[in-house]
Design a protein around this motif. Structure first.
Motif, PDB file in Angstrom:
ATOM      1  N   VAL A 119       0.845  -1.186   0.000  1.00 47.14           N
ATOM      2  CA  VAL A 119       0.000   0.000   0.000  1.00 47.14           C
ATOM      3  C   VAL A 119       0.885   1.241   0.000  1.00 47.14           C
ATOM      4  N   THR A 120       1.956   1.221   0.789  1.00 47.41           N
ATOM      5  CA  THR A 120       2.990   2.246   0.741  1.00 47.41           C
ATOM      6  C   THR A 120       4.306   1.520   0.553  1.00 47.41           C
ATOM      7  N   VAL A 121       5.406   2.217   0.769  1.00 43.31           N
ATOM      8  CA  VAL A 121       6.711   1.617   0.536  1.00 43.31           C
ATOM      9  C   VAL A 121       6.899   0.360   1.369  1.00 43.31           C
ATOM     10  N   ASP A 122       6.575   0.425   2.640  1.00 45.19           N
ATOM     11  CA  ASP A 122       6.836  -0.694   3.542  1.00 45.19           C
ATOM     12  C   ASP A 122       5.574  -1.371   4.065  1.00 45.19           C
ATOM     13  N   ILE A 123       4.396  -0.877   3.705  1.00 40.79           N
ATOM     14  CA  ILE A 123       3.159  -1.382   4.284  1.00 40.79           C
ATOM     15  C   ILE A 123       2.406  -2.235   3.280  1.00 40.79           C
ATOM     16  N   ALA A 124       2.088  -3.461   3.681  1.00 45.02           N
ATOM     17  CA  ALA A 124       1.329  -4.373   2.830  1.00 45.02           C
ATOM     18  C   ALA A 124      -0.153  -4.217   3.104  1.00 45.02           C
ATOM     19  N   VAL A 125      -0.965  -4.666   2.161  1.00 52.49           N
ATOM     20  CA  VAL A 125      -2.409  -4.475   2.267  1.00 52.49           C
ATOM     21  C   VAL A 125      -3.005  -5.235   3.441  1.00 52.49           C
ATOM     22  N   ASP A 126      -2.319  -6.295   3.912  1.00 54.37           N
ATOM     23  CA  ASP A 126      -2.865  -7.076   5.018  1.00 54.37           C
ATOM     24  C   ASP A 126      -2.155  -6.793   6.345  1.00 54.37           C
ATOM     25  N   ASP A 127      -1.366  -5.731   6.427  1.00 60.06           N
ATOM     26  CA  ASP A 127      -0.731  -5.361   7.691  1.00 60.06           C
ATOM     27  C   ASP A 127      -1.787  -4.927   8.707  1.00 60.06           C
ATOM     28  N   LEU A 129      -3.275  -2.616  11.835  1.00 56.76           N
ATOM     29  CA  LEU A 129      -3.202  -1.182  12.080  1.00 56.76           C
ATOM     30  C   LEU A 129      -2.035  -0.823  12.988  1.00 56.76           C
ATOM     31  N   ALA A 130      -1.702  -1.739  13.923  1.00 53.89           N
ATOM     32  CA  ALA A 130      -0.549  -1.480  14.793  1.00 53.89           C
ATOM     33  C   ALA A 130       0.728  -1.402  13.958  1.00 53.89           C
ATOM     34  N   ALA A 134       3.306   1.890  13.332  1.00 53.78           N
ATOM     35  CA  ALA A 134       4.747   1.801  13.572  1.00 53.78           C
ATOM     36  C   ALA A 134       5.543   2.128  12.316  1.00 53.78           C
ATOM     37  N   LYS A 135       5.100   1.602  11.165  1.00 53.12           N
ATOM     38  CA  LYS A 135       5.854   1.818   9.931  1.00 53.12           C
ATOM     39  C   LYS A 135       5.746   3.258   9.442  1.00 53.12           C
ATOM     40  N   LEU A 136       4.557   3.849   9.557  1.00 50.88           N
ATOM     41  CA  LEU A 136       4.412   5.241   9.153  1.00 50.88           C
ATOM     42  C   LEU A 136       5.235   6.161  10.053  1.00 50.88           C
TER      43      LEU A 136
END
Length: 331
Positions: A119-127, A129-130, A134-136
């Motif tokens: 969804v973003t550079v490090d965030i997958a669609v199934d990550d 919310l926690a 943390a990644k954002l």
């Protein structure tokens, strides 16, 4: 810094002294994550030459195939030169072609593994919310660190001096950058400066034509190529106002009409988090630096102005506590 500003300093003024050498070990330049490659190609593409665009688009379109190519092979495949391939790799954030090949191989492996789409550079669609939080937070912190490390302190000091002494300040920005322009204007207004932000291109032009020496015009544009922001800055420049560009592209068209350029970190753009959103973090850091610097220079007037504004707003921050609580099902 434009030639006009250099001439101003040579006529008797002097620019702020550059910051001295940093103490401690050098800060390493972060290597972009493999998943960021396509986003960086989209973000930096407009600032590349046509031959560099050919290389960047090739590696983004087929990372697996390009990872297997030598620098000579990739140059032949894209109809460019080895030097162009290396320059493109460095512009994309890698030390050289070897590091780019490693990133391409990692990206290809990620695609073959069937990992969840990003969804973003490090965030997958199934990550969860926690994980998203943390990644954002980590990405925002890196953006701030990159901006602080690359900020030209001498240009920042000159911008602070110009704003502190300005007769009037006009700030131009559209879209997300328009919100940043409003933030800067509101901060300067609260310490008693005559500052206005404009996102309407017609109003921006009509204010720019009234600027003169002693006034300051500020353009906020991450891409550096937004015509609605460049045009009023050009007019202000031609009328003798001091001009400042806040941009993520130090060589962008907007800088041609800027006496001073403050560069922000190149945001890591993705489909759901475009540069217009993520770049705002670094822009707001520079805005805060400008505001605090100006407040320091004008402390004798800024402090009473801030105190008066806080006092005027205080009653609005103490609303009575409601005595009736909403029950379940009540809207």
């Amino acid at each position: 810094m434009s030639e006009r500003m250099k001439e101003t300093f040579s006529d008797g003024g002097s620019p702020p002294a550059p910051a001295g050498p940093a103490s401690g070990p050098p800060v390493p330049v972060p290597v972009p994550a493999p998943a960021a490659l396509r986003a960086r190609v989209r973000s930096l593409g407009p600032s590349m030459t046509r031959s560099m665009q050919a290389v960047a688009e090739a590696v983004a379109a087929d990372p697996a195939a390009c990872a297997a190519l030598t620098v000579t092979d990739l140059a032949a495949r894209t109809g460019t030169s080895e030097a162009t391939v290396v320059r493109t790799a460095r512009l994309l954030g890698y030390a050289g072609y070897r590091d780019l090949r490693l990133a391409l191989a990692a990206l290809a492996a990620q695609q073959e593994s069937g990992a969840a789409p990003a969804v973003t550079v490090d965030i997958a669609v199934d990550d969860s919310l926690a994980d998203v939080v943390a990644k954002l937070a980590r990405e925002e912190a890196q953006t701030l660190a990159d901006t602080a490390a690359g900020l030209d302190v001498a240009a920042l000091g000159a911008a602070v001096s110009a704003l502190a002494a300005a007769r009037r300040i006009e700030i131009y920005g559209v879209g997300a950058s328009g919100l940043v322009a409003q933030d800067l204007a509101q901060k300067l207004q609260r310490i008693g400066l005559l500052a206005h932000a404009h996102s309407d291109p017609h109003l921006a032009v009509t204010t720019a034509v009234l600027l003169r020496p002693g006034d300051v015009a500020v353009a906020v544009t991450h891409s550096g190529g937004t015509d609605d922001v460049i045009e009023p800055l050009r007019i202000a420049f031609e009328h003798g106002a001091t001009t400042l560009a806040l941009t993520g592209r130090p060589n962008a068209p907007v800088t041609h009409y800027a006496d001073l350029v403050l560069a922000t970190s190149a945001a890591r753009e993705t489909q759901l988090r475009p540069a217009a959103m993520s770049s705002r973090t670094s822009q707001l850091l520079v805005v805060d630096c400008l505001f605090v610097g100006v407040a320091q220079r004008t402390y004798e007037t800024a402090a009473p102005a801030l105190a008066a504004s806080y006092e005027a707003l205080a009653p609005r921050h103490h609303s009575p506590v409601p005595t009736v609580k909403r029950t379940s099902g009540t809207r």
